[in-house]
Design an enzyme around this catalytic site. Sequence first.
Site, PDB file in Angstrom:
ATOM      1  N   GLY A 147       1.264  -1.090  -0.466  1.00 52.98           N
ATOM      2  CA  GLY A 147       0.096   0.081  -0.175  1.00 52.98           C
ATOM      3  C   GLY A 147       0.902   1.087   0.126  1.00 52.98           C
ATOM      4  O   GLY A 147       2.272   1.079  -0.415  1.00 52.98           O
ATOM      5  N   ASN A 148       0.352   2.174   0.249  1.00 49.81           N
ATOM      6  CA  ASN A 148       1.201   3.504   0.973  1.00 49.81           C
ATOM      7  C   ASN A 148       0.165   4.457   2.015  1.00 49.81           C
ATOM      8  O   ASN A 148      -0.506   4.248   1.967  1.00 49.81           O
ATOM      9  CB  ASN A 148       0.883   3.999  -1.263  1.00 49.81           C
ATOM     10  CG  ASN A 148      -0.241   4.679  -1.280  1.00 49.81           C
ATOM     11  OD1 ASN A 148      -1.134   5.652  -1.340  1.00 49.81           O
ATOM     12  ND2 ASN A 148      -0.447   3.959  -2.891  1.00 49.81           N
TER      13      ASN A 148
END
Length: 402
Positions: free
Chosen positions: A212-213
């Site tokens: 993810g980020n």
Amino acid sequence: MLSLESKKILLGVTGGIAAYKIPILVRLLKKAGADIRVILTSSAKDFVSPLTLQVLSQNPVLSNFTNEEHDNPQWNNHVELGNWADIFLIAPATSNSLSSMANAKCNNLLIATYLSTSCPVLIAPAMDLDMYNHPATKKNIKKLSSYGNIILPVGEGFLASGLHGKGRMIEPEQLLKNVISYFNGSKPLSGKKILITAGPTFEPIDPVRYVGNYSSGKMGYELAKEAIRLGGKVKLIMGPNSLDLESFEGDLIKVVTASEMFEQAISNFEESTIVIAAAAVADFTPKNKLSSKIKKEDKLSKINLIPTKDILFEMGRIKKDQLLVGFALESNDEINNAREKLKTKNLDAIILNSLNDKATGFGFDTNKITFIKKNGTSKPFKLKSKSDVAADIFNEIININE
Ligand code: CTP
């Protein structure tokens, strides 16, 4: 003609610190041509002088049911005040007053006038962030909105308590803008369908892990709220986040992965008028999602990743009359890279975020952007709260053809 020429505005001021800004509002409303009468609660007098408001409004300022100045007291008729007004603006509206209004607790002239008027009422809440976030306050605001009252947004920033957050009264200039756009009737995005992608996407590795980020989804959410404020019908396609979306008035489509976001964005694209891709979509996803948890003993040394589909590129490819706006997060040769992205993805405009600017981007409540149009022109903005940045962005979008 002045924008509020001959408009009758009844201004209700309750006892919050933001009342000290009300003389500036009265000045602005007068300058715009409005006729103003002011009602104060008695605690508002601790924060702003009735004499100041009387001088600026050029009308008597009322706060009691009877006129105290005379030996022979006169009744201050709340029904007459309500009938006189074209709109009743209550600013600042404290938590206490919101509660009295929502629950018909008629404890002063201002509330009596509120309860007896039939004119439209605009309310500008102002309080500390914890008070604003309390479910009891949220319930009162929801109730007032269900009665047809127009609840204006709150500002974000330094609060009198020393805390920092959401809850302060919007500035007098913004109050004036809201009053003017109320009288102008149709809002700039009325009848328009706005599609916004926001937040990160999470790409599963196994049932408990993902790639993810750090995107918080805040910028996209502020854009969605601003679009609603401007009269648009909004669909927000949102990746995983921890924002409080309970009071969102648009259509919320929650997704997790880039491929889910792709499906939703493409199927809602054709019917949309304005599309903004604010999501931080993962560029890569694990080739295989494992169905059981990877164990330590498995000694995982690598994860095979494959590219995700570029949602914005696909929307640019199938675009007809839609106005398509993207974001570009760049760390070097920012303007040129953003212009290149605008061309490759067939956009009408691109909003540049530079990784070299402080207090911008993922996780921050502030942002600093440059708005770049298809014709190549670029307009840099100062560091602002994300809600103010959203207002700037829509201002640019609405005027894109000028
Ligand atoms: N975008 C998208 N789908 C993707 C990747 C990006 O819709 N799979 C959109 C973003 O929402 C943003 C724009 O494309 O509006 C640019 O995203 P950015 O991450 O800056 O650029 P990328 O195209 O991913 O290219 P790079 O990361 O190589 O700079």
